[in-house]
Design a protein around this motif. Structure first.
Motif, PDB file in Angstrom:
ATOM      1  N   THR A 116       0.704  -1.154  -0.252  1.00 29.64           N
ATOM      2  CA  THR A 116      -0.090   0.137  -0.007  1.00 29.64           C
ATOM      3  C   THR A 116       1.197   0.937   0.049  1.00 29.64           C
ATOM      4  OG1 THR A 116       0.196  -0.136   2.258  1.00 29.64           O
ATOM      5  CG2 THR A 116      -1.793  -1.156   1.195  1.00 29.64           C
ATOM      6  N   TRP A 117       0.792   2.652  -0.053  1.00 30.68           N
ATOM      7  CA  TRP A 117       1.030   3.410  -0.025  1.00 30.68           C
ATOM      8  C   TRP A 117       1.562   4.115   1.474  1.00 30.68           C
ATOM      9  CZ3 TRP A 117       2.894   5.571  -3.782  1.00 30.68           C
ATOM     10  CH2 TRP A 117       2.157   5.733  -5.592  1.00 30.68           C
ATOM     11  N   ASP A 118       1.033   3.677   2.228  1.00 27.55           N
ATOM     12  CA  ASP A 118       1.498   3.683   3.319  1.00 27.55           C
ATOM     13  C   ASP A 118       2.118   2.836   3.838  1.00 27.55           C
ATOM     14  OD1 ASP A 118      -0.671   5.243   4.241  1.00 27.55           O
ATOM     15  OD2 ASP A 118      -1.806   3.915   5.004  1.00 27.55           O
ATOM     16  N   ASP A 119       2.653   1.801   3.393  1.00 22.43           N
ATOM     17  CA  ASP A 119       3.325   1.243   3.325  1.00 22.43           C
ATOM     18  C   ASP A 119       5.522   1.609   2.853  1.00 22.43           C
ATOM     19  OD1 ASP A 119       2.350  -1.403   4.606  1.00 22.43           O
ATOM     20  OD2 ASP A 119       2.033  -2.904   2.376  1.00 22.43           O
ATOM     21  N   TYR A 120       4.925   2.452   1.234  1.00 25.56           N
ATOM     22  CA  TYR A 120       5.741   3.009   0.632  1.00 25.56           C
ATOM     23  C   TYR A 120       6.115   3.628   1.279  1.00 25.56           C
ATOM     24  CZ  TYR A 120       7.735   5.644  -2.760  1.00 25.56           C
ATOM     25  OH  TYR A 120       9.025   6.166  -3.556  1.00 25.56           O
ATOM     26  N   GLN A 121       5.349   4.576   2.606  1.00 26.69           N
ATOM     27  CA  GLN A 121       5.989   6.084   2.556  1.00 26.69           C
ATOM     28  C   GLN A 121       7.086   4.969   4.191  1.00 26.69           C
ATOM     29  OE1 GLN A 121       2.689   8.113   4.775  1.00 26.69           O
ATOM     30  NE2 GLN A 121       4.446   9.837   5.202  1.00 26.69           N
ATOM     31  N   ALA A 122       6.227   3.711   5.096  1.00 30.21           N
ATOM     32  CA  ALA A 122       7.149   3.931   5.732  1.00 30.21           C
ATOM     33  C   ALA A 122       8.198   2.948   5.180  1.00 30.21           C
ATOM     34  CB  ALA A 122       6.288   2.741   6.449  1.00 30.21           C
ATOM     35  N   LEU A 123       8.288   2.244   3.994  1.00 28.64           N
ATOM     36  CA  LEU A 123       9.887   1.810   3.832  1.00 28.64           C
ATOM     37  C   LEU A 123      10.758   3.195   3.454  1.00 28.64           C
ATOM     38  CD1 LEU A 123      11.670  -0.355   2.660  1.00 28.64           C
ATOM     39  CD2 LEU A 123      10.500   0.400   0.241  1.00 28.64           C
ATOM     40  N   VAL A 124      10.623   4.169   3.089  1.00 21.06           N
ATOM     41  CA  VAL A 124      10.968   5.414   2.741  1.00 21.06           C
ATOM     42  C   VAL A 124      11.293   5.872   3.986  1.00 21.06           C
ATOM     43  CG1 VAL A 124      11.303   7.168   0.770  1.00 21.06           C
ATOM     44  CG2 VAL A 124       9.533   5.392   0.168  1.00 21.06           C
ATOM     45  N   GLY A 125      10.707   5.960   4.752  1.00 24.63           N
ATOM     46  CA  GLY A 125      11.176   6.449   5.775  1.00 24.63           C
ATOM     47  C   GLY A 125      11.745   5.898   6.666  1.00 24.63           C
ATOM     48  N   HIS A 126      12.172   4.684   6.744  1.00 23.88           N
ATOM     49  CA  HIS A 126      12.787   3.471   7.281  1.00 23.88           C
ATOM     50  C   HIS A 126      14.196   3.782   7.255  1.00 23.88           C
ATOM     51  CE1 HIS A 126      13.532   0.443  10.549  1.00 23.88           C
ATOM     52  NE2 HIS A 126      13.949  -0.032   9.303  1.00 23.88           N
ATOM     53  N   TYR A 127      14.255   3.841   5.292  1.00 24.54           N
ATOM     54  CA  TYR A 127      16.193   4.253   5.239  1.00 24.54           C
ATOM     55  C   TYR A 127      16.153   5.479   4.757  1.00 24.54           C
ATOM     56  CZ  TYR A 127      15.153  -0.853   5.371  1.00 24.54           C
ATOM     57  OH  TYR A 127      15.028  -2.725   5.197  1.00 24.54           O
ATOM     58  N   THR A 128      15.332   6.261   5.247  1.00 25.15           N
ATOM     59  CA  THR A 128      16.121   7.792   4.982  1.00 25.15           C
ATOM     60  C   THR A 128      15.035   8.208   5.662  1.00 25.15           C
ATOM     61  OG1 THR A 128      13.886   8.066   3.210  1.00 25.15           O
ATOM     62  CG2 THR A 128      16.270   7.854   2.180  1.00 25.15           C
TER      63      THR A 128
END
Length: 218
Positions: free
Chosen positions: A179-191
């Motif tokens: 989901t878009w929430d998953d994507y936001q979490a992934l991007v925020g987790h590594y940057t």
């Protein structure tokens, strides 16, 4: 030991509305970053499955040295693993199965799994549960051919006829994107912050990178 890496990247993205494989991630694409991580593992052979977005992926992602298996019916629930087995090198002792939207899997986790799996199936056990990478020895290939969908892989692990070894890994299961929430979490987790707005990939400039390191392409 001859080890093949099998990267599953054929599944569609109905909750996203765009191919998850082409989402911008750390200056390239999500699948591109995951492929880089898989290449860093130094597999004897690396196979990737692609679905209905295969044409777009080929245009934007470096697939050099990777055996690509087109599985267009994966979007309708069919297994992409079954046709991929026909592309596996005859010398292969076993497969390490990875997800195409999980760039956080490390080579250390992969090779700990291969080294410590004392049974035909090995599963990585993170702090919060089981996850990929998973190991399947050649003696399991017949069972893999019976899968009706890629999700059935976990039924084979949990209730199938083959003994399973859990191999511990540090941390939680690496993030995936549905989901878009998953994507936001992934991007925020590594940057420290999202690298760019959460918009469909066609609107985001993406750098397609050709890795410079050497890898096996048997």
């Amino acid at each position: 030991m001859f080890v093949t890496g099998l990267l599953l990247a054929a599944e569609g993205s109905p909750r996203l509305g765009v191919p998850r494989q082409l989402l911008a991630y750390r200056g390239e694409t999500l699948l591109g970053a995951t492929l880089d991580a898989a290449r860093d593992c130094g597999f004897d052979q690396l196979v990737v499955t692609l679905g209905t977005a295969a044409g777009q992926i080929r245009e934007r992602i470096d697939l050099d040295g990777v055996r690509v298996v087109d599985t267009p019916h994966a979007d309708t629930g069919s297994s992409s693993i079954v046709p991929a087995l026909d592309a596996i090198d005859r010398r292969t002792d076993g497969l390490v199965i990875l997800r195409g939207d999980q760039p956080g899997v490390t080579s250390a986790a992969v090779w700990s799994l291969v080294a410590e799996a004392a049974t035909p199936i090995g599963v990585t056990r993170y702090d919060d549960g089981r996850g990929c990478p998973c190991w399947f020895g050649r003696e399991t290939f017949g069972s893999l051919r019976s899968l009706r969908s890629d999700h059935d892989l976990w039924s084979l692990i949990e209730t199938g006829p083959h003994p399973v070894t859990d191999v511990d890994a540090i941390g939680n299961v690496p993030l995936t994107v549905d989901t878009w929430d998953d994507y936001q979490a992934l991007v925020g987790h590594y940057t420290a912050a999202p690298a760019h707005p959460l918009v469909p990939p066609a609107a985001v400039p993406i750098r397609t990178r050709r890795p410079s390191h050497t890898r096996n392409t048997s």
